[in-house]
Design an enzyme around this catalytic site. Structure first.
Site, PDB file in Angstrom:
ATOM      1  N   HIS A 127       0.814  -1.218   0.000  1.00  0.00           N
ATOM      2  CA  HIS A 127       0.000   0.000   0.000  1.00  0.00           C
ATOM      3  C   HIS A 127       0.845   1.265   0.000  1.00  0.00           C
ATOM      4  O   HIS A 127       1.887   1.361   0.642  1.00  0.00           O
ATOM      5  CB  HIS A 127      -0.943   0.011   1.208  1.00  0.00           C
ATOM      6  N   ASP A 128       0.404   2.230  -0.797  1.00  0.00           N
ATOM      7  CA  ASP A 128       0.956   3.584  -0.853  1.00  0.00           C
ATOM      8  C   ASP A 128       2.337   3.668  -1.479  1.00  0.00           C
ATOM      9  O   ASP A 128       3.007   4.698  -1.373  1.00  0.00           O
ATOM     10  CB  ASP A 128       0.982   4.229   0.542  1.00  0.00           C
ATOM     11  N   GLY A 145       5.210  -1.089   2.461  1.00  0.00           N
ATOM     12  CA  GLY A 145       4.351   0.077   2.318  1.00  0.00           C
ATOM     13  C   GLY A 145       5.111   1.394   2.271  1.00  0.00           C
ATOM     14  O   GLY A 145       6.179   1.539   2.861  1.00  0.00           O
TER      15      GLY A 145
END
Length: 270
Positions: A127-128, A145
């Site tokens: 994520h991200d 992440g």
């Protein structure tokens, strides 16, 4: 909703939600599943047995091979169903068994992949993550992440990157590198944990860097790694290189900006 291959390029066994937005030129292989919040641009091909879900936007002329999972929720216990996103640009190649997760509310909420990237099998983007343009990720590269990857970065096979680490443009890792610290632009690294070995001079030549720009990169390497300077001293030395190497002004600015934004807790690969 299943549509005829002869009309739309969607295989009869693919399951494409009626709310998904696919350009009429998109090709979807057998047994692929595409969710309601997915958008796919013109000319993109999606292989067999893929799952594309979440709020995922895929641009034009991408080639997504079989057995990929794109847009699944983040592997983050704090995630509570927020409508975060995965955004993939144009002309990317994504080989088999890759997993790209959507973003998380603890950051910008978007995992982003730019344009013209070559991503080999079994790559994970958590994520991200923010990936630039013209990168190459070899097999089994794994990004935790919030990792930021600049343009033209090359990751050797089985590279593992710790969360929140940044990789500067034109940097490169050798096979099985383990990154716990930021990797400055142009630097080649290897090891567990990774250590700086050289600068990516051959890659710069192939990308059309002039001799003067390459000379400036060599001087940056000397300041960072050969003269036993502190990071602050090295930054001052690098900032002054434009007087001798005016063609390299943008390269120097890129390096000094990268170093200015390095966390004192994380530091750089040295």
């Amino acid at each position: 909703m299943t549509q005829s291959v002869s009309v739309t390029g969607i295989h009869p066994t693919a399951l494409v939600d009626s709310k998904a937005e696919l350009d009429s030129s998109v090709s979807v292989g057998p047994y692929t599943v595409i969710g309601p919040h997915v958008k796919v641009g013109a000319g993109t091909t999606i292989g067999a047995h893929c799952v594309i879900e979440g709020h995922t936007t895929i641009g034009r002329d991408n080639r997504i091979f079989q057995f990929n999972s794109l847009g699944a929720i983040p592997q983050d216990k704090k995630y509570a169903g927020e409508p975060c996103e995965l955004v993939i640009g144009d002309r990317n190649t994504v080989r088999e068994f890759c997993t790209f997760n959507i973003g998380s509310p603890g950051d910008a909420g978007v995992t982003r992949v730019g344009n013209d990237n070559w991503i080999m099998a079994y790559v994970h983007l958590a994520h991200d993550c923010q990936v630039g343009n013209n990168t190459i990720f070899a097999n089994n590269s794994q990004l935790a992440g919030h990792v930021h990857v600049g343009d033209w970065v090359i990751l050797g096979g089985f590279t593992v990157v710790h969360q929140f680490v940044r990789l500067g443009a034109h940097s490169m890792t050798a096979m099985c590198s383990l990154l716990f610290a930021d990797l400055p632009p142009f630097v080649m690294t290897q090891g567990q944990p990774a250590e700086a070995r050289s600068m990516n001079f051959e890659g710069l030549r192939r990308r059309g860097f002039s001799p003067d720009r390459i000379a400036a990169v060599k001087a940056m390497h000397k300041a960072l790694y050969r003269e036993d300077l502190t990071l602050e001293q090295a930054k001052l030395r690098i900032a002054g290189l434009t007087d001798k190497h005016p063609e390299a002004e943008q390269d120097v600015q890129m390096m000094t900006s990268f170093l200015d934004h390095t966390s004192p807790h994380r530091g750089i690969v040295r």
